[in-house]
Write a protein that holds these residues in place. Structure first.
Motif, PDB file in Angstrom:
ATOM      1  N   VAL A 163       7.984   5.198   3.664  1.00  0.00           N
ATOM      2  CA  VAL A 163       6.829   4.649   4.399  1.00  0.00           C
ATOM      3  C   VAL A 163       6.834   3.129   4.333  1.00  0.00           C
ATOM      4  CG1 VAL A 163       4.311   4.482   4.380  1.00  0.00           C
ATOM      5  CG2 VAL A 163       5.398   6.695   4.182  1.00  0.00           C
ATOM      6  N   GLY A 164       7.141   2.577   3.165  1.00  0.00           N
ATOM      7  CA  GLY A 164       7.185   1.121   3.024  1.00  0.00           C
ATOM      8  C   GLY A 164       8.274   0.481   3.871  1.00  0.00           C
ATOM      9  N   ILE A 165       9.445   1.091   3.904  1.00  0.00           N
ATOM     10  CA  ILE A 165      10.556   0.549   4.707  1.00  0.00           C
ATOM     11  C   ILE A 165      10.257   0.675   6.200  1.00  0.00           C
ATOM     12  CG2 ILE A 165      12.969   0.940   5.338  1.00  0.00           C
ATOM     13  CD1 ILE A 165      13.491   1.547   2.377  1.00  0.00           C
ATOM     14  N   ALA A 166       9.641   1.784   6.591  1.00  0.00           N
ATOM     15  CA  ALA A 166       9.306   1.975   8.010  1.00  0.00           C
ATOM     16  C   ALA A 166       8.334   0.908   8.489  1.00  0.00           C
ATOM     17  CB  ALA A 166       8.711   3.359   8.228  1.00  0.00           C
ATOM     18  N   GLY A 167       7.521   0.384   7.603  1.00  0.00           N
ATOM     19  CA  GLY A 167       6.549  -0.644   7.981  1.00  0.00           C
ATOM     20  C   GLY A 167       7.178  -1.968   8.341  1.00  0.00           C
ATOM     21  N   TRP A 168       8.384  -2.196   7.901  1.00  0.00           N
ATOM     22  CA  TRP A 168       9.046  -3.462   8.241  1.00  0.00           C
ATOM     23  C   TRP A 168       9.251  -3.595   9.743  1.00  0.00           C
ATOM     24  CZ3 TRP A 168      13.420  -3.917   4.067  1.00  0.00           C
ATOM     25  CH2 TRP A 168      12.830  -4.207   2.838  1.00  0.00           C
ATOM     26  N   ALA A 169       9.304  -2.481  10.445  1.00  0.00           N
ATOM     27  CA  ALA A 169       9.465  -2.529  11.895  1.00  0.00           C
ATOM     28  C   ALA A 169       8.249  -3.159  12.555  1.00  0.00           C
ATOM     29  CB  ALA A 169       9.684  -1.125  12.456  1.00  0.00           C
ATOM     30  N   GLY A 170       7.102  -3.133  11.898  1.00  0.00           N
ATOM     31  CA  GLY A 170       5.870  -3.719  12.432  1.00  0.00           C
ATOM     32  C   GLY A 170       5.714  -5.186  12.086  1.00  0.00           C
ATOM     33  N   GLY A 171       6.729  -5.796  11.530  1.00  0.00           N
ATOM     34  CA  GLY A 171       6.646  -7.196  11.156  1.00  0.00           C
ATOM     35  C   GLY A 171       5.909  -7.370   9.831  1.00  0.00           C
ATOM     36  N   PRO A 172       5.520  -8.604   9.518  1.00  0.00           N
ATOM     37  CA  PRO A 172       4.874  -8.864   8.229  1.00  0.00           C
ATOM     38  C   PRO A 172       3.563  -8.106   8.041  1.00  0.00           C
ATOM     39  CG  PRO A 172       5.544 -10.921   9.269  1.00  0.00           C
ATOM     40  CD  PRO A 172       5.774  -9.833  10.257  1.00  0.00           C
ATOM     41  N   GLY A 174       2.624  -5.284   9.557  1.00  0.00           N
ATOM     42  CA  GLY A 174       2.962  -3.863   9.412  1.00  0.00           C
ATOM     43  C   GLY A 174       3.543  -3.570   8.044  1.00  0.00           C
ATOM     44  N   GLY A 175       4.324  -4.506   7.516  1.00  0.00           N
ATOM     45  CA  GLY A 175       4.892  -4.329   6.184  1.00  0.00           C
ATOM     46  C   GLY A 175       3.826  -4.271   5.105  1.00  0.00           C
ATOM     47  N   VAL A 176       2.840  -5.143   5.221  1.00  0.00           N
ATOM     48  CA  VAL A 176       1.753  -5.154   4.234  1.00  0.00           C
ATOM     49  C   VAL A 176       0.936  -3.874   4.330  1.00  0.00           C
ATOM     50  CG1 VAL A 176      -0.399  -6.286   3.577  1.00  0.00           C
ATOM     51  CG2 VAL A 176       1.606  -7.661   4.110  1.00  0.00           C
ATOM     52  N   ILE A 177       0.592  -3.480   5.551  1.00  0.00           N
ATOM     53  CA  ILE A 177      -0.231  -2.278   5.746  1.00  0.00           C
ATOM     54  C   ILE A 177       0.485  -1.040   5.223  1.00  0.00           C
ATOM     55  CG2 ILE A 177      -1.231  -0.738   7.479  1.00  0.00           C
ATOM     56  CD1 ILE A 177      -1.861  -3.296   9.098  1.00  0.00           C
ATOM     57  N   THR A 178       1.751  -0.851   5.613  1.00  0.00           N
ATOM     58  CA  THR A 178       2.458   0.344   5.156  1.00  0.00           C
ATOM     59  C   THR A 178       2.860   0.231   3.690  1.00  0.00           C
ATOM     60  OG1 THR A 178       4.537  -0.506   6.035  1.00  0.00           O
ATOM     61  CG2 THR A 178       3.273   1.014   7.420  1.00  0.00           C
ATOM     62  N   GLY A 179       2.988  -0.978   3.183  1.00  0.00           N
ATOM     63  CA  GLY A 179       3.235  -1.144   1.747  1.00  0.00           C
ATOM     64  C   GLY A 179       2.062  -0.636   0.933  1.00  0.00           C
ATOM     65  N   ILE A 180       0.860  -0.980   1.377  1.00  0.00           N
ATOM     66  CA  ILE A 180      -0.347  -0.489   0.711  1.00  0.00           C
ATOM     67  C   ILE A 180      -0.441   1.031   0.864  1.00  0.00           C
ATOM     68  CG2 ILE A 180      -2.872  -0.528   0.763  1.00  0.00           C
ATOM     69  CD1 ILE A 180      -2.593  -3.521   1.576  1.00  0.00           C
ATOM     70  N   ALA A 181      -0.131   1.524   2.060  1.00  0.00           N
ATOM     71  CA  ALA A 181      -0.142   2.978   2.279  1.00  0.00           C
ATOM     72  C   ALA A 181       0.892   3.661   1.389  1.00  0.00           C
ATOM     73  CB  ALA A 181       0.129   3.296   3.750  1.00  0.00           C
TER      74      ALA A 181
END
Length: 122
Positions: free
Chosen positions: A74-83, A85-92
């Protein structure tokens, strides 16, 4: 003394059956924990307490490693959303990991009970 070979084999059984068990979301994971805990307890032998301990370790490792892998994806997939998206999916991902750790405690207890049965049969 802990028989790490029995714990590792039980963990591998939990992991393999857990992957296959994804086709049956709840039942598959429960069955994976029961079978893996039984295998760990049976391989360790030595009675109820020893089987309980080895099943508990195998179940806990299975739940924690599975949760870590899901959180990482989930954290790696968030990198596709830019910074952002990375923060949001990192928290998720952190939330998913914490939830998976809590679920691993349930899975560990289930595996421990099956491990006690396996240890008693050996």
């Amino acid at each position: 003394m802990t028989d790490w070979r029995a714990v590792f084999v039980g963990f591998l059984v939990i992991t393999a059956l857990g992957i296959v068990g994804l086709t049956f979301p709840v039942v598959g994971q429960l069955a994976a924990g029961l079978v893996g805990g039984f295998v760990a307890g049976y391989l360790a032998g030595g009675g109820l307490a020893r089987g309980f301990w080895h099943g508990l370790l195998a179940g806990a490792f299975g739940g924690i490693v599975g949760g870590l892998l899901i959180a990482l994806v989930v954290g790696i997939a968030g990198w596709a959303g830019g910074p952002v998206g990375g923060v949001i999916t990192g928290i998720a991902g952190i939330g998913i990991f914490v939830t998976a750790v809590l679920v691993s405690f349930v899975m560990a207890v289930e595996s421990a009970i099956a491990g006690a049965l396996g240890g008693a049969l050996e």
